[in-house]
Scaffold this active site. Structure first.
Site, PDB file in Angstrom:
ATOM      1  N   GLU A 103       0.825  -1.199   0.000  1.00  0.00           N
ATOM      2  CA  GLU A 103       0.000   0.000   0.000  1.00  0.00           C
ATOM      3  C   GLU A 103       0.861   1.252   0.000  1.00  0.00           C
ATOM      4  OE1 GLU A 103      -2.531  -0.082   3.384  1.00  0.00           O
ATOM      5  OE2 GLU A 103      -3.605  -1.883   2.770  1.00  0.00           O
ATOM      6  N   CYS A 116       2.529   8.606   1.822  1.00  0.00           N
ATOM      7  CA  CYS A 116       2.793   7.674   2.915  1.00  0.00           C
ATOM      8  C   CYS A 116       3.280   6.372   2.300  1.00  0.00           C
ATOM      9  CB  CYS A 116       1.521   7.452   3.738  1.00  0.00           C
ATOM     10  SG  CYS A 116       1.725   6.294   5.109  1.00  0.00           S
ATOM     11  N   CYS A 123       4.197  -6.787   8.131  1.00  0.00           N
ATOM     12  CA  CYS A 123       4.977  -6.259   9.251  1.00  0.00           C
ATOM     13  C   CYS A 123       5.108  -7.334  10.326  1.00  0.00           C
ATOM     14  CB  CYS A 123       4.296  -5.032   9.846  1.00  0.00           C
ATOM     15  SG  CYS A 123       5.220  -4.258  11.195  1.00  0.00           S
ATOM     16  N   CYS A 127       1.527  -5.447  16.163  1.00  0.00           N
ATOM     17  CA  CYS A 127       0.822  -4.548  17.080  1.00  0.00           C
ATOM     18  C   CYS A 127      -0.665  -4.875  17.063  1.00  0.00           C
ATOM     19  CB  CYS A 127       1.060  -3.103  16.680  1.00  0.00           C
ATOM     20  SG  CYS A 127       2.795  -2.581  16.821  1.00  0.00           S
ATOM     21  N   CYS A 130      -3.283  -2.931  14.757  1.00  0.00           N
ATOM     22  CA  CYS A 130      -2.870  -2.621  13.391  1.00  0.00           C
ATOM     23  C   CYS A 130      -3.277  -3.708  12.404  1.00  0.00           C
ATOM     24  CB  CYS A 130      -1.352  -2.428  13.357  1.00  0.00           C
ATOM     25  SG  CYS A 130      -0.685  -2.084  11.721  1.00  0.00           S
ATOM     26  N   CYS A 342      -3.621   1.449   7.954  1.00  0.00           N
ATOM     27  CA  CYS A 342      -2.573   0.749   7.236  1.00  0.00           C
ATOM     28  C   CYS A 342      -2.845  -0.753   7.201  1.00  0.00           C
ATOM     29  CB  CYS A 342      -1.232   1.024   7.904  1.00  0.00           C
ATOM     30  SG  CYS A 342       0.144   0.395   6.958  1.00  0.00           S
TER      31      CYS A 342
END
Length: 374
Positions: A103, A116, A123, A127, A130, A342
């Protein structure tokens, strides 16, 4: 910066992408192929200013060379999907050479165009709040794949990108070499000032200190999201190995070495970390810091039930920090109706592709395993 300037190809045996290379490297590359040195400057201009995606696009090059040259990878992605919000924000899913999707977001105002960018496919930080963290991790992005995101948005909007924030998918400091190389390229080759770039991190032991050694003019944004260690461990699993006090100590070193003010990101989650006592705790941690706090009201995702605080709670948190002389502002998300959090768009498109290509007999049986991959 003492980093490798040209990015390496994703897989062995393929040409090294030209995007990410400096003028000196491009000049050496054309000379190695029997071309005069001035062709390097032409290649540089067409690559970074005119958006060339292949050698055949560069019409100032001899036709015979363009037709007979070895395969050349310019390192550009293709736009797989666009989501456009009423406020003009556009979120892109870009398809990379290996088929992976990342993205990137173009956020325009009357005076600036901010991109961005993502630094990883997925990832590994996991978290809890997220969407990207819920999707797992595949690999680091190469330098050219980071730079390409900025050039793609620039071409799509047909206007110059003025600001870049490394706040997309991934943890930039886990891919620090390629991020540093991308920063160099975006600054020196694409022409974006370092002071107009921001690198965001949740905190990786030793990496903020390492970043400080380069004495960049870019802004470092540290994602705290909690005012105490217990709450931070609940939200950010890696905090168990990197306590809040250790992170803040490294941040103080960064300020001492660079002389640059830090930004601290704090995601406001209703009834969880947005009470006045949390603001008081946060203020105590940041007292004496050369810093600024960005409060980010949460953008809900389907995977968890965290909620966005109302305006009254947000204002109360702001007042509590201001009363304690902490510089603070509220950053409201743009493009909330285009899967702005995100990882949301990538996850939703992956699900869509899964169901489109699955037979009705296998969808129900396979749904849970697909969800685990997303």
């Amino acid at each position: 910066m003492s980093v490798q300037l040209a990015s390496q190809s994703v897989s062995q045996g393929t040409p090294t992408p030209r995007l990410g290379a400096s003028l000196e490297e491009l000049t050496a590359w054309v000379q190695d192929r029997g071309q005069p040195a001035y062709r390097g400057k032409q290649l540089y201009q067409w690559l970074y200013r005119q958006g060339a995606r292949s050698l055949s696009d560069i019409t100032v090059f001899p036709k015979r060379w363009r037709e007979n040259a070895e395969p050349v990878d310019f390192g550009r992605s293709t736009v797989h999907h666009r989501s456009i919000a009423p406020d003009g924000t556009i979120k892109y899913l870009l398809q990379l050479a290996d088929g992976n999707l990342v993205e990137t977001v173009g956020m325009p105002t009357s005076k600036r165009l901010t991109v961005c960018v993502s630094s990883q496919v997925g990832c590994p930080m996991a978290c809890d709040f997220c969407a990207t963290g819920k999707g797992g991790f595949l690999r680091n992005l190469e330098t050219h794949e980071i730079v390409d995101q900025v050039l793609t948005v620039q071409e799509e909007f047909d206007r110059r990108v003025s600001h870049v924030v490394f706040m997309g998918m991934g943890e930039p400091l886990l891919n620090i070499d390629n991020v540093l190389a991308a920063l160099r390229c975006l600054n020196e080759d694409v022409g974006i000032g370092q002071r107009s770039m921001t690198v965001s991190t949740v905190g990786i032991p030793g990496r903020i200190r390492r970043l400080a050694q380069h004495k960049l003019q870019a802004t470092l944004a540290v994602s705290l999201h909690a005012s105490n260690q217990t709450l931070r461990e609940r939200l950010i699993p890696s905090a168990r190995q990197y306590p809040l006090e250790d992170l803040l100590a490294e941040c103080r070193e960064y300020v001492q070495i660079t002389g640059r003010r830090l930004s601290f990101e704090y995601l406001l989650l209703a009834e969880l970390n947005d009470r006045p006592e949390h603001a008081e705790e946060l203020a105590k941690h940041l007292r004496g810091f050369q810093s600024h706090v960005n409060l980010i009201p949460y953008n809900p995702i389907s995977e968890v039930d965290y909620q966005r605080p109302d305006r009254q709670r947000i204002d109360r948190f702001v007042r509590a920090l201001e009363e304690r002389h902490i510089a603070v502002s509220v950053r409201y998300s743009k493009g909330l109706d285009v899967d702005a959090a995100c990882g949301q768009l990538r996850a939703s498109k992956n699900k869509e592709e899964f169901f489109r290509h699955s037979s009705p007999l296998t969808r129900e049986d396979s749904f849970l395993s697909a969800e685990s991959r997303l």
